[in-house]
Design an enzyme around this catalytic site. Structure first.
Site, PDB file in Angstrom:
ATOM      1  N   LYS A  10       0.846  -1.207   0.000  1.00 41.53           N
ATOM      2  CA  LYS A  10       0.000   0.000   0.000  1.00 41.53           C
ATOM      3  C   LYS A  10       0.883   1.260   0.000  1.00 41.53           C
ATOM      4  O   LYS A  10       1.861   1.317  -0.741  1.00 41.53           O
ATOM      5  CB  LYS A  10      -0.960  -0.038   1.196  1.00 41.53           C
ATOM      6  CG  LYS A  10      -1.731  -1.351   1.276  1.00 41.53           C
ATOM      7  CD  LYS A  10      -2.856  -1.330   2.260  1.00 41.53           C
ATOM      8  CE  LYS A  10      -3.527  -2.694   2.268  1.00 41.53           C
ATOM      9  NZ  LYS A  10      -4.736  -2.742   3.050  1.00 41.53           N
ATOM     10  N   HIS A  94      -8.767  -3.261  -6.147  1.00 44.23           N
ATOM     11  CA  HIS A  94      -8.628  -3.322  -4.687  1.00 44.23           C
ATOM     12  C   HIS A  94      -9.689  -2.413  -4.060  1.00 44.23           C
ATOM     13  O   HIS A  94      -9.936  -1.307  -4.557  1.00 44.23           O
ATOM     14  CB  HIS A  94      -7.226  -2.892  -4.251  1.00 44.23           C
ATOM     15  CG  HIS A  94      -6.990  -3.174  -2.793  1.00 44.23           C
ATOM     16  ND1 HIS A  94      -7.497  -2.361  -1.813  1.00 44.23           N
ATOM     17  CD2 HIS A  94      -6.350  -4.183  -2.158  1.00 44.23           C
ATOM     18  CE1 HIS A  94      -7.175  -2.872  -0.623  1.00 44.23           C
ATOM     19  NE2 HIS A  94      -6.475  -3.981  -0.812  1.00 44.23           N
ATOM     20  N   GLU A  96      -9.788  -0.492  -1.598  1.00 44.08           N
ATOM     21  CA  GLU A  96      -9.399   0.880  -1.220  1.00 44.08           C
ATOM     22  C   GLU A  96      -9.441   1.789  -2.449  1.00 44.08           C
ATOM     23  O   GLU A  96      -9.883   2.939  -2.372  1.00 44.08           O
ATOM     24  CB  GLU A  96      -8.013   0.858  -0.561  1.00 44.08           C
ATOM     25  CG  GLU A  96      -8.107   0.292   0.859  1.00 44.08           C
ATOM     26  CD  GLU A  96      -6.819  -0.291   1.411  1.00 44.08           C
ATOM     27  OE1 GLU A  96      -5.759  -0.135   0.788  1.00 44.08           O
ATOM     28  OE2 GLU A  96      -6.890  -0.921   2.489  1.00 44.08           O
ATOM     29  N   GLU A 163     -11.608 -10.457  -0.872  1.00 43.67           N
ATOM     30  CA  GLU A 163     -11.233  -9.624   0.270  1.00 43.67           C
ATOM     31  C   GLU A 163     -12.479  -8.928   0.824  1.00 43.67           C
ATOM     32  O   GLU A 163     -12.869  -7.859   0.327  1.00 43.67           O
ATOM     33  CB  GLU A 163     -10.230  -8.564  -0.168  1.00 43.67           C
ATOM     34  CG  GLU A 163      -8.915  -9.127  -0.665  1.00 43.67           C
ATOM     35  CD  GLU A 163      -7.797  -8.114  -0.451  1.00 43.67           C
ATOM     36  OE1 GLU A 163      -6.911  -8.391   0.360  1.00 43.67           O
ATOM     37  OE2 GLU A 163      -7.842  -7.040  -1.072  1.00 43.67           O
TER      38      GLU A 163
HETATM   39  P1  PGA Z   1      -4.680  -6.310   5.500  1.00 43.90           P
HETATM   40  O1  PGA Z   1      -4.839  -5.818   3.999  1.00 43.90           O
HETATM   41  O2  PGA Z   1      -3.941  -7.630   5.464  1.00 43.90           O
HETATM   42  O3  PGA Z   1      -3.897  -5.235   6.181  1.00 43.90           O
HETATM   43  O4  PGA Z   1      -6.046  -6.461   6.054  1.00 43.90           O
HETATM   44  C1  PGA Z   1      -5.175  -6.719   2.974  1.00 43.90           C
HETATM   45  C2  PGA Z   1      -5.316  -5.993   1.659  1.00 43.90           C
HETATM   46  O5  PGA Z   1      -5.714  -4.820   1.654  1.00 43.90           O
HETATM   47  O6  PGA Z   1      -5.042  -6.547   0.602  1.00 43.90           O
END
Ligand code: PGA
Length: 241
Positions: A10, A94, A96, A163
């Site tokens: 990230k 993703h 986000e 996810e």
């Molecule tokens: P995390 O993130 O393992 O910190 O929950 C996973 C991702 O965003 O792919």
């Protein structure tokens, strides 16, 4: 088939932290396929570092790419640019990015097509929010995400990361039966469209919960955010072989 374990850095690294992590890459076993999704600005740095490692199973990944091949798109990074640094995987959709950039499934579908055209292995991320999970409409929601994102991609090869949005970065990992239920569905949808690839899980994966997660027989690997920034990543990998 080897498991696929991706690290998603990230926006949590800089040159110093990347250098500090160098030593732990040496400890990654050959028995899994690994990718590290690096911020664009560090792709060159990591391309050189990964090339110097005698670890052909560690691949460079981008966290996103443009849906366009080239042109007047200020601030965008194209598939062709990623190829210049031997990027082999790319995260697409993703949650986000879907949230911050209001990405539609249609745009994600275009990004998948571009990645496939340039021979960069896409990892399509899908997942429901807590609202969809609690309203019990999550399977229908995931199906729409899958169908719209994979439109006209019958017979293609790419990986899918399930996810759940409520599990990302929250420390609240999904239960094994919740993950199994969705993976069985995704694998079924992939089969209908003759899409081949691995199905991985992401959302608060850590060395503390990896033993339990490894009991899920449908799982082909993990996408790891926070825990990919420390030695925890090595533990996750070695426990998953
Ligand atoms: P995390 O993130 O393992 O910190 O929950 C996973 C991702 O965003 O792919």
């Amino acid at each position: 088939m080897k498991k696929l374990i991706g690290g998603n850095w990230k926006m949590n690294v800089n040159l110093d932290t990347i250098s500090a992590m160098e030593s732990f890459f040496e400890k990654i076993t050959d028995y899994v396929d690994v990718f590290i999704a690096v911020p664009f600005i560090y792709l060159k740095e990591c391309h050189e570092k990964f090339n110097n490692l005698i670890k052909p199973n560690i691949k460079l990944a981008a966290q996103d790419l443009s849906a366009y091949e080239d042109g007047t798109y200020t601030g965008q990074i194209s598939a062709r640019m990623l190829k210049d640094y031997s990027v082999e995987y790319v995260l697409i959709g993703h949650s986000e990015i879907r949230t911050f950039k209001y990405e539609s499934n249609k745009l994600i579908n275009e990004k998948l097509k571009i990645a496939i055209k340039y021979n960069i292995q896409p990892v399509l991320c899908i997942g429901e929010t807590l609202t969809e999970r609690e309203s019990n409409g999550y399977l229908e929601y995931l199906k729409v995400q899958f169908e719209e994102s994979t439109k006209n991609l019958e017979g293609c090869s790419f990986d899918i990361a399930y996810e759940p949005v409520w599990a990302i970065g929250t420390g609240k990992v999904a239960e094994n039966d919740q993950i199994s239920e969705v993976l069985i569905k995704i694998k079924g949808w992939m089969e209908i469209k003759k899409i081949t690839g691995r199905c991985i899980y992401g959302g608060s994966v850590s060395s503390k919960n990896i033993d339990k997660l490894n009991d899920i027989k449908e799982l082909d690997g993990y996408l790891v955010g926070n825990a990919s920034l420390s030695e925890d990543f090595i533990k996750i990998i070695s426990k998953s072989v």
